[in-house]
Structure formats: structure tokens, C-alpha cells
Write an enzyme that holds these catalytic residues in place. Structure first.
Site, short mmCIF file in Angstrom:
data_model
loop_
_atom_site.label_atom_id
_atom_site.label_comp_id
_atom_site.label_asym_id
_atom_site.label_seq_id
_atom_site.Cartn_x
_atom_site.Cartn_y
_atom_site.Cartn_z
N GLU A 1 45.68 -45.89 17.87
CA GLU A 1 44.88 -44.29 17.95
C GLU A 1 44.80 -44.03 19.21
O GLU A 1 44.58 -42.66 19.73
CB GLU A 1 43.23 -44.44 17.37
CG GLU A 1 43.49 -44.66 15.70
CD GLU A 1 42.17 -44.85 15.08
OE1 GLU A 1 41.92 -44.12 14.11
OE2 GLU A 1 41.16 -44.95 15.76
N HIS B 1 72.46 -48.53 -12.30
CA HIS B 1 71.74 -48.98 -13.92
C HIS B 1 73.14 -48.66 -14.99
O HIS B 1 73.65 -47.81 -15.02
CB HIS B 1 70.76 -47.89 -14.04
CG HIS B 1 69.52 -48.01 -13.05
ND1 HIS B 1 68.76 -48.84 -13.25
CD2 HIS B 1 69.19 -47.04 -12.26
CE1 HIS B 1 67.83 -48.63 -12.12
NE2 HIS B 1 68.36 -47.53 -11.37
N HIS C 1 49.06 -42.75 3.74
CA HIS C 1 49.67 -42.18 4.86
C HIS C 1 50.71 -43.12 5.68
O HIS C 1 50.14 -43.60 6.85
CB HIS C 1 48.52 -41.45 5.78
CG HIS C 1 48.19 -40.28 5.31
ND1 HIS C 1 49.21 -39.12 5.57
CD2 HIS C 1 47.07 -39.67 4.88
CE1 HIS C 1 48.76 -37.89 5.00
NE2 HIS C 1 47.41 -38.25 4.69
N TYR D 1 67.77 -32.03 3.21
CA TYR D 1 67.44 -31.44 4.43
C TYR D 1 68.69 -31.56 5.43
O TYR D 1 69.59 -32.28 5.34
CB TYR D 1 66.44 -32.43 5.30
CG TYR D 1 65.05 -32.63 4.51
CD1 TYR D 1 64.62 -31.76 3.52
CD2 TYR D 1 64.28 -33.48 4.85
CE1 TYR D 1 63.48 -31.83 2.92
CE2 TYR D 1 62.96 -33.70 4.25
CZ TYR D 1 62.82 -32.93 3.10
OH TYR D 1 61.28 -33.11 2.61
#
Length: 445
Positions: free
Chosen positions: A421, A291, A145, A347
Site C-alpha cells: 500500500e 469440449h 479485487h 477491446y
């Protein structure tokens, strides 16, 4: 002590209100003001902070890639059911939608969190660090994550707990959107916000507004926002240049696509810097891969370039696409080569509704001591699809510890990315406050 005078209408109505409350004819929320609701909200948020941290650590230790968030989705669905929230599952493969009906009529508010992790091998020394590996596009990869979606899920689970405790006081209802594959679906699959909407995430009933947040490398607990176009659209391009293979010692015997491709890379950079009004809106064209060839003394037949396009206005997005085609075709034609140009729409621009942003700014300022408007962000977010359906507001939540330098702190998608946190309870309060304040200020008569 004041003596009530029943000949006075105000005193009489006050006595009637007190009697009604004592006899249970009206609920306490009818007599509450917004500060009272805020106190209740904050109390519930503080009481579940340890739970939110525990959920986050569990999700962090067990990350799942897009469209494969089976364990995370089950955790979310079980939690929502435990709160007596209506639950729909398997939307857009692994998406979960919860519906909480408030005690009084009013607007429907959507709150969204994304659930997917990234193909990144974690390098953070944590007791709950990810050790997960899986197969991604045919490759063995670590899973982490690295963008903080574990915190997004935990914070929205926390907001669901808070708002369910206040259900009878809500002047409206909440849709909790837990979305897979924000980082993109695996090759050959569909996913993310677009598919969530196509499969009914905003249907029966439809929300009036949508809110979301994202953790960001800024000072812990700080909130950042911007009205209007906030995050860029993100499109991908692939350019294949066809030349003619020849010996590297005899370049005039063929058509060199490597040199032509190099000219294309430079030509693309002049679109944003020389052909568009740079004072009007930012835009970016980045070539990410180049490439071609298999040997140092062979000029190959073709090369392939891929990259990304970032814009903030639909008309600029369309204009850049046209200019890319024109630039590539003219450069390659001038050298006797040909090219194929493919542009895949990604998006759209994430737009924060200006009126909604202004309306909700007091909510953000109540939650955080530091709320700041920031410039546009060239990153992209598929929250943009929700905000095209209904007015939306997307904000950033800082997670950098006080003893760390914000400028050098590991950024999202880094294998070293981590989260203070203590920011999580701020996120719970932010999501809950946006929902409650919007409902309170727009409640049905």
C-alpha cells in the site's frame, strides 16, 4: 539588500507584482511556477495517504462484479460531492463521472479508474480480505479485487481530493471517470468503457487528453510505460467442428471431430509462427477450451473450441481473422467435416499517444525514481476506447514489496494477488501530476 530602482522597468514591474499580490488583485498562482505547484500537490497527497489506504481497504473488503458496483459507486459519488465536484451517476449502469472546474481557463483533462472485481475466491491472509460470494453466470463464486481495481478507485479518489484543494490554481478542468465492468459485462449485458462513452462520459465538456494507470507486479513505486501500441487488442473465437458420430472401435464408420479439432489447434499455431512476419509485431492465438464427447468409446458428432486472439496493429488483427477462417475451413474440409467459425471483437489496441507520452515523461520522472520504457504487453485494457477518442497515456505502477521477488510475486487475477500500500500515494501523485502538468504546459492564453 537590493534597493529597487523605479527608473528601471524590471524593478518597477517587480514592485507592481508585489503590490498586486498583497492587495489581492491577482491570485498567488499567477506568480507561481510549476515547482511550487508540485510542492503543494505533494503536500496534499501526503496528508491524505491514510485516507486513500482506508478507502482501498474498505473497497477491497466489499468487492463487486462488473455492472454491480452499486456500493462502490455510492462511495465514490459521496466523496466527490463532499469536495464540491459536480457528479453524474448511473452512466453505463454504475459509472460515476465527476467534473472539477479550475480557477483559470485551460484544457480539460480526463482521469480514469475502473471499479469492478473478479469472480475469484481470495486466498490472501489479510484482516480486510474479501469474504464476499455472489452468483456469476449462474455459478456461486467468490469475489475478489484480484486485479487491483480497488487501488485504482482509491487513488483516483485521492487525486480528486488533491486537485479539489488546488482548484483555484488549476489552469483548466478535470473529468474524473470511475468506470464499471472493465473485466467485461455479465453475459447478455453491455458495459465498460465503450458504454461509458456511448452514454456521454466524454460529453459536455469533452476532454482534450485522458490518463490512467494500473497496478502491476513490479517493484513498489516504479512506473512503466511504452509509447505507441502498448497493450494488445483482445478478440474471442468459437469454432464448432461437425463430424459424424460412430463407435470408437470403428472410426472409419464416421468422421472424427476430435482428431480434426486437434489438427485445427496445431494449424492455428502456424498462423503467428509461420505465416506472419514475426519481426514486425507480436501476435498470439490461444485455444483455451476444447469440449466434445461424453464417453470413451464414442466418437462424437461435434467438438467446440474457444480461445483468444491478441494483436497490436489493426491490419494484422484483420489478417489473422481471415487466416483463422481459412485454416479451419481447409482442415475440416480435407477430412470431410464442416465447421462454424465465430469471432467476437473485444477491446482494441491500447495506444499511448507518442507526442503525449514524450510530453508527460518529465512528470513521471518527478514522481518516481524509477521510470522505465518496457516492451508491449499482451494483456488487454478497455482504456483503449478512451484513447481512441482523444490522445491517451496509460502507465503501470509497481506494487511488489521490497522483500519480495518480482519474478515469483503473484500476478494480477491470482487469488494470492496483493498490494504494497505504500505505492498508493505514488499513484495519487502520478494522476495529479499528469493532470496539473498538462494543464500548466497547455494553458489558454
Amino acid at each position: 539588500m537590493k534597493i529597487l530602482d523605479l527608473r528601471n522597468w524590471n524593478d518597477c514591474s517587480s514592485l507592481l507584482l508585489i503590490c498586486a499580490l498583497l492587495l489581492g488583485f491577482i491570485s498567488p498562482v499567477d506568480a507561481q511556477d510549476l515547482p511550487t505547484l508540485h510542492q503543494t500537490l505533494d503536500m496534499h497527497a501526503e496528508s491524505i495517504e491514510s485516507d486513500v489506504i482506508s478507502w482501498r481497504r474498505d473497497i477491497h473488503a466489499n468487492p463487486e462484479l462488473g455492472n454491480r458496483e452499486f456500493r462502490t459507486a455510492a462511495l465514490v459519488a459521496d466523496h466527490l460531492r463532499s469536495l464540491d465536484i459536480e457528479v453524474q451517476t448511473e452512466i453505463a449502469h454504475t459509472g460515476v463521472v465527476g467534473y472539477l472546474k479550475g480557477g483559470k481557463p485551460g484544457p480539460i483533462v480526463a482521469l480514469r479508474a475502473d471499479m469492478d472485481a473478479l469472480p475469484v475466491t481470495e486466498l490472501v491472509d489479510l484482516p480486510f480480505a474479501s469474504k464476499v460470494r455472489t452468483t456469476y453466470n449462474g455459478m456461486d463464486v467468490g469475489v475478489m479485487h484480484a486485479c487491483g481495481h480497488d487501488t485504482h478507485v482509491a487513488m483516483l479518489m485521492g487525486a480528486a481530493s488533491v486537485l479539489s484543494e488546488m482548484k483555484d490554481d488549476l489552469s483548466g478542468s478535470i473529468k474524473f471517470i470511475f468506470q464499471p465492468a472493465e473485466e467485461g459485462a455479465p453475459e447478455g449485458e453491455e458495459g465498460g468503457a465503450k458504454l461509458m462513452l456511448e452514454e456521454g462520459a466524454f460529453d459536455d465538456p469533452s476532454p482534450e487528453v485522458v490518463f490512467g494507470l494500473h497496478v502491476w507486479p513490479d517493484r513498489v513505486g516504479h512506473l512503466k510505460y511504452s509509447p505507441g501500441p502498448f497493450m494488445a487488442s483482445s478478440d474471442q473465437f468459437e469454432i464448432t467442428i461437425h463430424g459424424q458420430q460412430t463407435h470408437g472401435a470403428v472410426p472409419w464408420g464416421g468422421i472424427d471431430p476430435i482428431v480434426i479439432g486437434s489438427q485445427v489447434v496445431l494449424g492455428l499455431q502456424t498462423i503467428a509462427s509461420r505465416q506472419l512476419d514475426v519481426t514486425a509485431t507480436p501476435s498470439i492465438i490461444t485455444v483455451g477450451t476444447f469440449h466434445g464427447g461424453v464417453r470413451s468409446n464414442i466418437i462424437p458428432d461435434e467438438v467446440t473450441l474457444t480461445g483468444t486472439i491478441r494483436t497490436f496493429l489493426p491490419e494484422v488483427r484483420e489478417d489473422i481473422h481471415a487466416r483463422i477462417h481459412q485454416t479451419v475451413e481447409h482442415i475440416t474440409a480435407s477430412a470431410g467435416a464442416t465447421a462454424d467459425v465465430q469471432i467476437q471483437l473485444g477491446y482494441p489496441v491500447t495506444v499511448n499517444d507518442t507526442d503525449l507520452t514524450v510530453q508527460m515523461l518529465p512528470s513521471l520522472k518527478r514522481v518516481s525514481d524509477s521510470v522505465e520504457q518496457i516492451p508491449k504487453i499482451t494483456g488487454a485494457e478497455d482504456f483503449s476506447y478512451y484513447a481512441k477518442e482523444v490522445p491517451g497515456l496509460f502507465v503501470f505502477l509497481g506494487i511488489v514489496p521490497p522483500d519480495e521477488d518480482v519474478e515469483t510475486f503473484p500476478r494480477n487475477h491470482s487469488p494470492h494477488f496483493y498490494v504494497d500500500e505504500s505505492a498508493l500515494v505514488t499513484g495519487v501523485r502520478t494522476l495529479s501530476s499528469l493532470a496539473i502538468d498538462y494543464m500548466y504546459n497547455n494553458q489558454t492564453e
